[in-house]
Design a protein around this motif. Structure first.
Motif, PDB file in Angstrom:
ATOM      1  N   ASP A 122      -6.496   8.726  15.810  1.00  0.00           N
ATOM      2  CA  ASP A 122      -6.092   8.535  14.427  1.00  0.00           C
ATOM      3  C   ASP A 122      -5.169   7.336  14.219  1.00  0.00           C
ATOM      4  O   ASP A 122      -4.562   7.178  13.166  1.00  0.00           O
ATOM      5  N   ASN A 123      -5.043   6.463  15.241  1.00  0.00           N
ATOM      6  CA  ASN A 123      -4.297   5.223  15.045  1.00  0.00           C
ATOM      7  C   ASN A 123      -4.998   4.359  14.005  1.00  0.00           C
ATOM      8  O   ASN A 123      -6.236   4.293  13.955  1.00  0.00           O
ATOM      9  N   SER A 124      -4.221   3.683  13.184  1.00  0.00           N
ATOM     10  CA  SER A 124      -4.797   2.756  12.210  1.00  0.00           C
ATOM     11  C   SER A 124      -5.155   1.449  12.909  1.00  0.00           C
ATOM     12  O   SER A 124      -4.587   1.098  13.941  1.00  0.00           O
ATOM     13  N   ASN A 139     -15.217   2.066  17.568  1.00  0.00           N
ATOM     14  CA  ASN A 139     -14.253   2.916  16.870  1.00  0.00           C
ATOM     15  C   ASN A 139     -14.926   3.872  15.899  1.00  0.00           C
ATOM     16  O   ASN A 139     -14.385   4.940  15.600  1.00  0.00           O
ATOM     17  N   ARG A 144     -12.472   6.971  14.625  1.00  0.00           N
ATOM     18  CA  ARG A 144     -11.283   6.264  14.157  1.00  0.00           C
ATOM     19  C   ARG A 144     -11.537   5.457  12.889  1.00  0.00           C
ATOM     20  O   ARG A 144     -10.625   5.242  12.086  1.00  0.00           O
ATOM     21  N   GLY A 146     -13.388   6.056  10.175  1.00  0.00           N
ATOM     22  CA  GLY A 146     -13.486   6.760   8.896  1.00  0.00           C
ATOM     23  C   GLY A 146     -14.907   6.759   8.359  1.00  0.00           C
ATOM     24  O   GLY A 146     -15.872   6.941   9.107  1.00  0.00           O
ATOM     25  N   TRP A 154     -15.268   0.088   6.275  1.00  0.00           N
ATOM     26  CA  TRP A 154     -14.855   1.400   6.764  1.00  0.00           C
ATOM     27  C   TRP A 154     -13.495   1.766   6.195  1.00  0.00           C
ATOM     28  O   TRP A 154     -12.593   0.922   6.108  1.00  0.00           O
ATOM     29  N   SER A 155     -13.330   3.031   5.829  1.00  0.00           N
ATOM     30  CA  SER A 155     -12.153   3.468   5.069  1.00  0.00           C
ATOM     31  C   SER A 155     -10.849   3.377   5.846  1.00  0.00           C
ATOM     32  O   SER A 155      -9.783   3.182   5.255  1.00  0.00           O
ATOM     33  N   ASN A 156     -10.900   3.535   7.168  1.00  0.00           N
ATOM     34  CA  ASN A 156      -9.673   3.524   7.966  1.00  0.00           C
ATOM     35  C   ASN A 156      -9.456   2.198   8.696  1.00  0.00           C
ATOM     36  O   ASN A 156      -8.710   2.137   9.675  1.00  0.00           O
ATOM     37  N   VAL A 157     -10.124   1.164   8.224  1.00  0.00           N
ATOM     38  CA  VAL A 157     -10.008  -0.154   8.843  1.00  0.00           C
ATOM     39  C   VAL A 157      -9.431  -1.144   7.834  1.00  0.00           C
ATOM     40  O   VAL A 157      -9.894  -1.208   6.692  1.00  0.00           O
ATOM     41  N   THR A 158      -8.423  -1.883   8.253  1.00  0.00           N
ATOM     42  CA  THR A 158      -7.888  -2.975   7.440  1.00  0.00           C
ATOM     43  C   THR A 158      -8.656  -4.242   7.785  1.00  0.00           C
ATOM     44  O   THR A 158      -8.658  -4.682   8.944  1.00  0.00           O
ATOM     45  N   VAL A 177      -0.009  -1.487  10.810  1.00  0.00           N
ATOM     46  CA  VAL A 177      -1.186  -0.962  11.499  1.00  0.00           C
ATOM     47  C   VAL A 177      -0.821  -0.783  12.966  1.00  0.00           C
ATOM     48  O   VAL A 177       0.127  -1.397  13.469  1.00  0.00           O
TER      49      VAL A 177
END
Length: 412
Positions: A122-124, A139, A144, A146, A154-158, A177
């Motif tokens: 669950d690390n960003s 990922n 990871r 999302g 992807w929702s959990n990726v910046t 992050v």
């Protein structure tokens, strides 16, 4: 009942290059007399350096007698190769890496895909966009990333866009992050990063307790003496960065398979309860000892030979050959009216499609119009739309013929 890992269902049906191969094969079936030239997929074409071949022959002979036979090698790699790496890749640049911080692998792709196992699911994470697909896909597989939207984000990726507006220099995130993927010289754009810009990332990671995964697979192609070859040229990077190297494109090892990863002893991460900071080096050694039986003795002897005086000169000549291809491509395509980036410190060129044509549409136009294959930029991320990637790894004759065909197709 065995249940599948449903994160795999989130992946696109095929890997990018499998999709390209499918479309090219379909074209060949319907155009049996056409000779298609690929300027897309980044496999090498020039033969292995003679010094490397000689070393491999000797290594094969070693396997033929009881006294010199080698079975399982050290999971971390043979000491003589790790010491050669320290002596040749780092010390000349004033970088102090110890041999037990180096892990020999079967190519950078494996470790860049597996390195995420060292940190919580669950690390960003943050990635430059466009980006090499393995960073994202690996990922996605562990949950990871999302969920994905209609734009392919992807929702959990910046996503840190690299485009014409910012001269392909990614902006530091305006929030915290945990993981950052950087690749320089960049695949796919062929662009590089200055020491000043790289220092910003190291400082960000130090301030935010983040880990940088730095892919330096193409460092040998750097021509500009001011461009860093390693993130460890930046003060403090040993505390925050893991670096990946490969002999695949440097020495043509795509069919031999060898590379290495550097995990400094100073690099630590915190436990969930916040009570401990633990080094990642022994954790990666434990992971490799469990899941990896080591790179073959023959491949490691081959890699060692790239550091001999003869091997260095021969590898340098091959790199020069590919970079000459890149120069020819860049100059010719620019004369044809295309906007082309990269190709000066990397074997990749990032070409803008004309008149707002989508990446896949231009791919098909180029294939059917000139029988030349490129790689659609959108396959590397949302910011890749409107671009295609070209590589300089072809034979000179094919490269020149492809450029001639493109010119005839465009009537220029």
């Amino acid at each position: 009942m065995a249940l599948i890992n449903e994160h795999y269902l989130k992946l696109s049906k095929n890997y990018l290059f499998a999709d390209i191969a499918k479309k090219v094969n379909a074209y060949k079936v319907s155009h049996r007399n056409a000779r298609v030239i690929s300027l897309g997929i980044g496999d090498v074409t020039q033969p292995i350096a003679p010094a490397v071949i000689e070393a491999m022959h000797r290594a094969v002979d070693d396997m033929a007698t009881k006294e010199t036979f080698h079975g399982y090698g050290p999971e971390q790699g043979y000491p003589w190769l790790r010491e050669a790496i320290v002596k040749n890749d780092f010390l000349p640049r004033g970088i102090h890496i110890s041999a037990d911080e180096i892990f020999i692998n079967d190519g950078a792709k494996s470790d860049t895909g597996n390195i995420g196992e060292l940190v919580r699911w669950d690390n960003s994470m943050a990635v430059t966009d466009p980006i090499y697909p393995v960073y994202i896909d690996s990922n996605v597989m562990n949950g990871r990333a999302g969920s994905v939207n209609e734009k392919g984000e992807w929702s959990n990726v910046t996503y840190m866009a690299c485009n014409e507006e910012n001269n392909f220099v990614p902006s530091i995130p305006n929030h915290r992050v945990d993981m950052i993927y950087l690749c320089y010289p960049n695949n796919p754009t062929g662009m590089v990063i200055t020491k000043d810009e790289l220092r910003k990332w190291v400082n960000y990671a130090l301030k935010n307790d983040a880990v940088i995964f730095y892919d330096a697979a193409y460092h040998a192609y750097i021509q500009d003496s001011d461009i860093p070859h390693s993130i460890y040229e930046i003060k403090g990077a040993r505390k925050v960065a893991i670096e990946f190297h490969s002999y695949s494109k440097t020495a043509g090892f795509t069919g031999i398979r060898c590379g290495y990863t550097v995990v400094p002893k100073e690099l630590t991460a915190q436990t969930m309860d916040g009570k401990q900071r633990l080094p990642l080096n022994p954790m990666w050694l434990r992971r490799q000892s469990t899941k990896f039986n080591g790179t073959s003795y023959i491949s490691q002897r081959a890699a060692e030979a790239t550091y001999t005086p003869e091997g260095r000169e021969q590898v340098k000549a091959t790199i020069s050959y590919y970079m000459t291809n890149a120069r020819l491509m860049r100059e010719s395509l620019t004369r044809m009216g295309f906007k082309v980036y990269g190709g000066e410190n990397a074997p990749y060129l990032w070409m803008k499609t004309p008149d707002g044509t989508t990446s896949w549409s231009f791919f098909e136009q180029l294939l059917y119009g000139a029988q030349v294959v490129c790689t659609p930029g959108v396959g590397f991320g949302p910011s890749g739309e409107g671009f295609v990637r070209l590589t300089s790894f072809g034979n000179r004759e094919d490269c020149e013929e492809a450029l001639h065909r493109i010119g005839e197709w465009l009537h220029v």
